[in-house]
Scaffold this motif. Sequence first.
Motif, mmCIF file in Angstrom:
data_model
loop_
_atom_site.group_PDB
_atom_site.id
_atom_site.type_symbol
_atom_site.label_atom_id
_atom_site.label_comp_id
_atom_site.label_asym_id
_atom_site.label_seq_id
_atom_site.Cartn_x
_atom_site.Cartn_y
_atom_site.Cartn_z
ATOM 1 N N TYR A 46 0.810 -1.209 0.000
ATOM 2 C CA TYR A 46 0.000 0.000 0.000
ATOM 3 C C TYR A 46 0.852 1.272 0.000
ATOM 4 O O TYR A 46 0.495 2.270 -0.632
ATOM 5 N N SER A 47 1.980 1.245 0.753
ATOM 6 C CA SER A 47 2.837 2.431 0.828
ATOM 7 C C SER A 47 4.288 2.008 1.004
ATOM 8 O O SER A 47 4.577 0.916 1.500
ATOM 9 N N ILE A 48 5.181 2.900 0.589
ATOM 10 C CA ILE A 48 6.627 2.690 0.751
ATOM 11 C C ILE A 48 7.195 3.914 1.451
ATOM 12 O O ILE A 48 6.986 5.045 1.008
ATOM 13 N N THR A 64 29.673 8.230 -2.711
ATOM 14 C CA THR A 64 28.645 7.205 -2.835
ATOM 15 C C THR A 64 28.074 6.875 -1.463
ATOM 16 O O THR A 64 28.735 7.042 -0.443
ATOM 17 N N ARG A 65 26.850 6.368 -1.497
ATOM 18 C CA ARG A 65 26.204 5.977 -0.241
ATOM 19 C C ARG A 65 25.044 5.049 -0.562
ATOM 20 O O ARG A 65 24.247 5.318 -1.478
ATOM 21 N N GLN A 66 24.956 3.976 0.164
ATOM 22 C CA GLN A 66 23.851 3.054 -0.003
ATOM 23 C C GLN A 66 22.602 3.643 0.622
ATOM 24 O O GLN A 66 22.611 4.111 1.766
ATOM 25 N N MET A 67 21.525 3.624 -0.140
ATOM 26 C CA MET A 67 20.273 4.138 0.397
ATOM 27 C C MET A 67 19.806 3.287 1.566
ATOM 28 O O MET A 67 20.082 2.077 1.643
ATOM 29 N N ASN A 68 19.082 3.921 2.478
ATOM 30 C CA ASN A 68 18.442 3.152 3.533
ATOM 31 C C ASN A 68 17.400 2.237 2.905
ATOM 32 O O ASN A 68 16.715 2.614 1.940
ATOM 33 N N ALA A 69 17.276 1.031 3.398
ATOM 34 C CA ALA A 69 16.319 0.084 2.843
ATOM 35 C C ALA A 69 14.904 0.631 2.982
ATOM 36 O O ALA A 69 14.502 1.027 4.085
ATOM 37 N N PRO A 70 14.149 0.685 1.895
ATOM 38 C CA PRO A 70 12.773 1.169 1.996
ATOM 39 C C PRO A 70 11.938 0.238 2.876
ATOM 40 O O PRO A 70 12.229 -0.946 3.005
ATOM 41 N N THR A 71 10.902 0.790 3.465
ATOM 42 C CA THR A 71 9.977 0.012 4.285
ATOM 43 C C THR A 71 8.658 -0.100 3.554
ATOM 44 O O THR A 71 8.041 0.926 3.219
ATOM 45 N N VAL A 80 5.072 -5.657 4.524
ATOM 46 C CA VAL A 80 4.783 -6.415 3.307
ATOM 47 C C VAL A 80 6.105 -6.765 2.641
ATOM 48 O O VAL A 80 7.006 -5.916 2.547
ATOM 49 N N THR A 81 6.211 -7.996 2.178
ATOM 50 C CA THR A 81 7.440 -8.426 1.513
ATOM 51 C C THR A 81 7.429 -7.973 0.060
ATOM 52 O O THR A 81 6.459 -8.185 -0.674
ATOM 53 N N SER A 150 7.365 5.633 -3.337
ATOM 54 C CA SER A 150 7.621 6.134 -1.990
ATOM 55 C C SER A 150 7.551 7.649 -1.938
ATOM 56 O O SER A 150 7.429 8.328 -2.959
ATOM 57 N N ASN A 151 7.671 8.155 -0.744
ATOM 58 C CA ASN A 151 7.851 9.589 -0.545
ATOM 59 C C ASN A 151 9.196 10.011 -1.141
ATOM 60 O O ASN A 151 10.153 9.227 -1.162
ATOM 61 N N PRO A 152 9.332 11.233 -1.614
ATOM 62 C CA PRO A 152 10.631 11.671 -2.128
ATOM 63 C C PRO A 152 11.572 12.046 -0.983
ATOM 64 O O PRO A 152 11.137 12.534 0.058
ATOM 65 N N VAL A 153 12.847 11.810 -1.165
ATOM 66 C CA VAL A 153 13.892 12.215 -0.216
ATOM 67 C C VAL A 153 14.837 13.166 -0.941
ATOM 68 O O VAL A 153 15.357 12.834 -2.019
ATOM 69 N N GLU A 154 15.044 14.329 -0.344
ATOM 70 C CA GLU A 154 15.895 15.325 -0.966
ATOM 71 C C GLU A 154 17.361 14.958 -0.762
ATOM 72 O O GLU A 154 17.768 14.587 0.345
ATOM 73 N N VAL A 155 18.150 15.055 -1.810
ATOM 74 C CA VAL A 155 19.581 14.784 -1.746
ATOM 75 C C VAL A 155 20.321 16.071 -2.092
ATOM 76 O O VAL A 155 20.092 16.672 -3.157
#
Length: 805
Positions: A46-48, A64-71, A80-81, A150-155
């Motif tokens: 339903y949501s990320i 470089t940086r690995q993104m946080n794992a989305p939920t 939800v898997t 998902s929601n946007p994340v500002e970089v």
Amino acid sequence: MRRFLTLVCLLFLAIPAGITITGCYRNPAGNYCNGLGFGPKTTDLYSIDLEPKSTGISLAFGQTRQMNAPTANSCKGTSVTVTAFAYGTTNNQLVDISPTGNMCAGTWNRNSGGGITDYTICNYPSPLPKTGGLPYGTAYITASAESIVSNPVEVYVHAPVTSISLVGPSQCLSQTEQEQLDAQACYVANGKQVLMCAPSTVTSDKYACPLPAGVSSVPSCSNSIGTLSYSVGTAGVASINPETNQITALNPGTTAITASVALSGSSAGYFSTCPPASISVTLNGKTSATVTQGVTQNMVTTVLDTNNKPITGLTLDYQSTNPLNVSATGGGAINATFPGSAALFAVCQPGTCNPAPINQIGVNGTGLSISSNPVEVTVPGTASAFVWYGAPGQSQYFVPVQLLTGTIGSTVRLPYVPNSMVMDRAGVSIYFGSSHELMVYSTATNSKAAEYAGLPGVVLAVSPNGTQVLVNDPVRKVFYLAASNGSTVSTFGGLGTSAYWTPDGKTLYVTDSAAAGAGHTNTLYVYNANTGWTMYSLATSGGTTGPENLVVTIPSVGAYMSGHPTVAHTWCPTGQAGDYASMSFYPQGDSVNADTDVLAATADGQHILGATALGNSGAPAAISFSDIAVKIPSTECPRSSAGQLEALPIQHTLNQTTVNVDAAAVNAIVTSPAAVKQGVNTAGSSLSFVLYNGGTAGATLPYYVQTTADTNSLGTVGYLTLTGSTAVTAPVAGAFSPDNTLFFVSTSGDNKIHYIDTGSLKDTQQISPNLPACTPGADPDCKLTGTPPSVVPATAIWVKPRATT
């Protein structure tokens, strides 16, 4: 048509009453988010949620940086898997993302060939972003799956930040007060640091670095390089809310603040919690009280900071003028172990209280010490004692005496002739120095506990808690600061004639005198548990004669050194606050126009007593006696209007008199651990005895009674006639019993110990310790010359209290 309508009516009538249509099948609406039977199901994605959505992400060019794992969640908020996420960016020339969610502040390599794996090289953005003439820009990233975004994340993508400067409180904050942290940052352009961002409140004259060419103003850091994270160096001084970047003042002191952005940290500045301006200590609402032996009572300590606001929860040191009998724990609980009296003080002292980095000492008043008023405590009753007698340099033996039974113990032979004899304050061990080794004896068994061949020299002092011993090797000219187990804690080059630890055991003063012989100089050495060893020349402050003796005031505000003049060095440094190179620690805080060879501090902390023999060319003569009434400050370290730290001044009143005895040299002034009641003087007063070397038969024991009516006035000098005085040539050593009822004095001529009742000032008993003389030439530490006597007088006396039951 008529037949069809007839059939419908028959069917309707055939359905039994009470059976509904809905009762015929399972309700599908329960599996749907809206409960209406259509739309997303409760098990569907339903949501990320993609974090950090509130602060964004900061990346320097090419980083470089690995993104946080989305939920991934259902409409009910349950997890939800998701098999795989797809990642998107609003500007893949500024922020590129690999299929696995690894971000690049620029663009990833793709199809490089030559065996180079894709998404392993992050290239700088091309073209580089430029916002308002500054090298930064922003993009938004998202994660999606199953048509859900998902929601946007500002970089925030920017030039590498080379330094960060804290823009925070310019003054200290009182305990529990809060303030928002902010900073300004710089980057390198054309080989020079220039400003990237700064709060709008920072004026151009306060910029951490110049503006870039062609740029007239800069944005805030949160709008250009993202949200900075902060951490404190000393957790006890302050705490920071990681969500809001609000700092909260906790305990007095200054701490370094580190700021982080784009995965790299930088020392940003310092923060101060306001230090104490005053410490007030009371017991049952008063500054004097009687405490029953074995009954614990708690002092009340009130601390006000430099903003006149209360401080709680401090870790204070409680110092006692008579710690064997009366002491206090860190919380202010009084331990009345044996009868006696003591003055107790609370001291805020770095590093457990009001700490500061070494380059910030004095900033906002932190990194400095402050003491309280005294609380006078009396414990009624009497106690017995154990006494040990020795004669370093003259005898290879010592003798124990148990006062309760009056039994004189057997003489104990040491491996070598000692050159010094010092007992720890708790009376657990006696340390004997020698040119061969350090010898340690147990007071419980009067037997050898340890020998340390690696610690040859003179024992100058043992720390108040008995964990460290200072040995000075005059051959190698080295100070050994050793643990009680013989392991070396610290070494420092030099020679010393006298040493004294502060009651809390954090600071050790050592003085040397050029008058002591070749290699000696007029020097003050100080060892501090936090800063280590330092040394200061006394060529100017020590006067014409060197400081062969010193004594530390109670509380440990300063150390007085004998000489002419007699001077004190106090604990407040001089120099520019925060500029360590300009600072002078333990500067002179008092100078008394008095010639002194020996010094002693009275237990009330209000007097420094001094004496010197007036003889010429070693001929016996009278003694000049000085009573220096001092007022120990209990205020914060002073500073000028320009912020310069100044020495803590000790005000004094000098009174002098002559002690009419024949003395070739003064050995010591021994002061009572507390006030002594004498005759009709039920209030009690400080009692002191003057000990000296001489050669006149019938010598008396001079004493000094400090006046109680006016602490600035001269007291009374008296002379006590000793039993068998015709054989006595001089009182050479002495010590009080811990309950102040007796004074043990060793005399030359008769080589006895006289028991002086301090109330009546009468010689009530005499014993003979019978210390065998050492043989000259047999041991390098035997200082006797010519034909030695069979026994020698005790020159070192150490006393430990014991219960009478």
